[in-house]
Scaffold this motif. Sequence first.
Motif, PDB file in Angstrom:
ATOM      1  N   TYR A 109     -17.280 -31.332  30.080  1.00 43.37           N
ATOM      2  CA  TYR A 109     -18.300 -30.286  30.131  1.00 43.37           C
ATOM      3  C   TYR A 109     -18.482 -29.647  28.749  1.00 43.37           C
ATOM      4  O   TYR A 109     -17.541 -29.603  27.955  1.00 43.37           O
ATOM      5  N   LEU A 114     -17.873 -25.677  35.568  1.00 41.48           N
ATOM      6  CA  LEU A 114     -18.275 -26.889  36.259  1.00 41.48           C
ATOM      7  C   LEU A 114     -19.745 -26.894  36.663  1.00 41.48           C
ATOM      8  O   LEU A 114     -20.295 -27.931  37.044  1.00 41.48           O
ATOM      9  N   TYR A 118     -22.798 -31.830  32.673  1.00 45.39           N
ATOM     10  CA  TYR A 118     -21.722 -32.476  31.923  1.00 45.39           C
ATOM     11  C   TYR A 118     -22.281 -33.228  30.727  1.00 45.39           C
ATOM     12  O   TYR A 118     -23.443 -33.637  30.705  1.00 45.39           O
ATOM     13  N   ASN A 139     -10.654 -21.980  38.572  1.00 47.48           N
ATOM     14  CA  ASN A 139     -10.571 -23.362  38.100  1.00 47.48           C
ATOM     15  C   ASN A 139      -9.949 -23.389  36.710  1.00 47.48           C
ATOM     16  O   ASN A 139     -10.378 -22.663  35.817  1.00 47.48           O
ATOM     17  N   TYR A 141      -9.079 -25.246  33.230  1.00 45.14           N
ATOM     18  CA  TYR A 141      -9.608 -26.264  32.322  1.00 45.14           C
ATOM     19  C   TYR A 141      -8.726 -26.382  31.081  1.00 45.14           C
ATOM     20  O   TYR A 141      -8.104 -25.403  30.659  1.00 45.14           O
ATOM     21  N   PHE A 151     -11.475 -30.607  33.516  1.00 43.01           N
ATOM     22  CA  PHE A 151     -10.672 -30.050  34.594  1.00 43.01           C
ATOM     23  C   PHE A 151      -9.211 -30.411  34.350  1.00 43.01           C
ATOM     24  O   PHE A 151      -8.868 -31.589  34.182  1.00 43.01           O
TER      25      PHE A 151
END
Length: 282
Positions: A109, A114, A118, A139, A141, A151
């Motif tokens: 990304y 997210l 991308y 999330n 990263y 991720f």
Amino acid sequence: MLDRRLHAYRPDLAEAGLEGKVEALRFVSGSPARIAVPVAPLRPQPDISVGIDTELLLGEDVTVFDRAGGWCWIKASSDGYVGYMPEEMLSGAQAEPTHIVTVQRTFLYPQPELRTPYRFVLSMGSRVRVAGEEEVRGNHYVVLEDGTAIFARHVQPVSAGKDDDYVEIASRFMNAPYLWGGRSGLGIDCSALVQLAMLMTGRSAPRDTDMQAAGLGERIDRSGLRRGDLVFWKGHVAIMEDPETIIHANGYTMTVARENFEAAVKRIGELYQQPTGYRRPV
């Protein structure tokens, strides 16, 4: 004759290690470089219309022997494969990658979010240099030096302990599309499935089926086949998932698929021939 897939030599130029073994006008040691794109096809000639021999992944190291007409003549550090790729696919070998992608494929990304479009798709085996970490809405990263993000659960440190079960890693490619010469989660062939899965366990394997059949592990007979053993046909290889089941990237389903071993032997035998050998990686 030396195998041109593994030895860099032409009438005008050859790698330094072949001096005294082949004839060439010049011998060079080459210069280090690194793959700078997600997937870099390697061809036997500097011609985009020529079919690919294999692929190299982001962050893999190569030695460059020649640059001409926008093409580089290179040798892969991982398996010694020789070929040509566009010069734009390479960068200078700078700081070492710190992490490796461990899932079939993941997204890079433009930032740790997210919901943003991308930038690239990265395959298992791709190597990146992580500069930091960030959490957004729960999330987690990893953030690269240019601010792009992956991720965190989809990578692990290059120095981390390796999984010994290469069969389990091969199974992560289930349903990935078959691609002749492919070596990524975007498309993969039978011998690349073996090689890439073993690479993720810290073991090396030759790239092509004939190379694997000639010297990967030890030769065994058909009796007592077990998980991790390899079955070879002329131009094809499959992995035993258990004594009754194989996993293989194949042109029949055009995917990585599971198949009953005896059914595969019968099906392939009717079209081509019986297995040519069996080997047990060590």
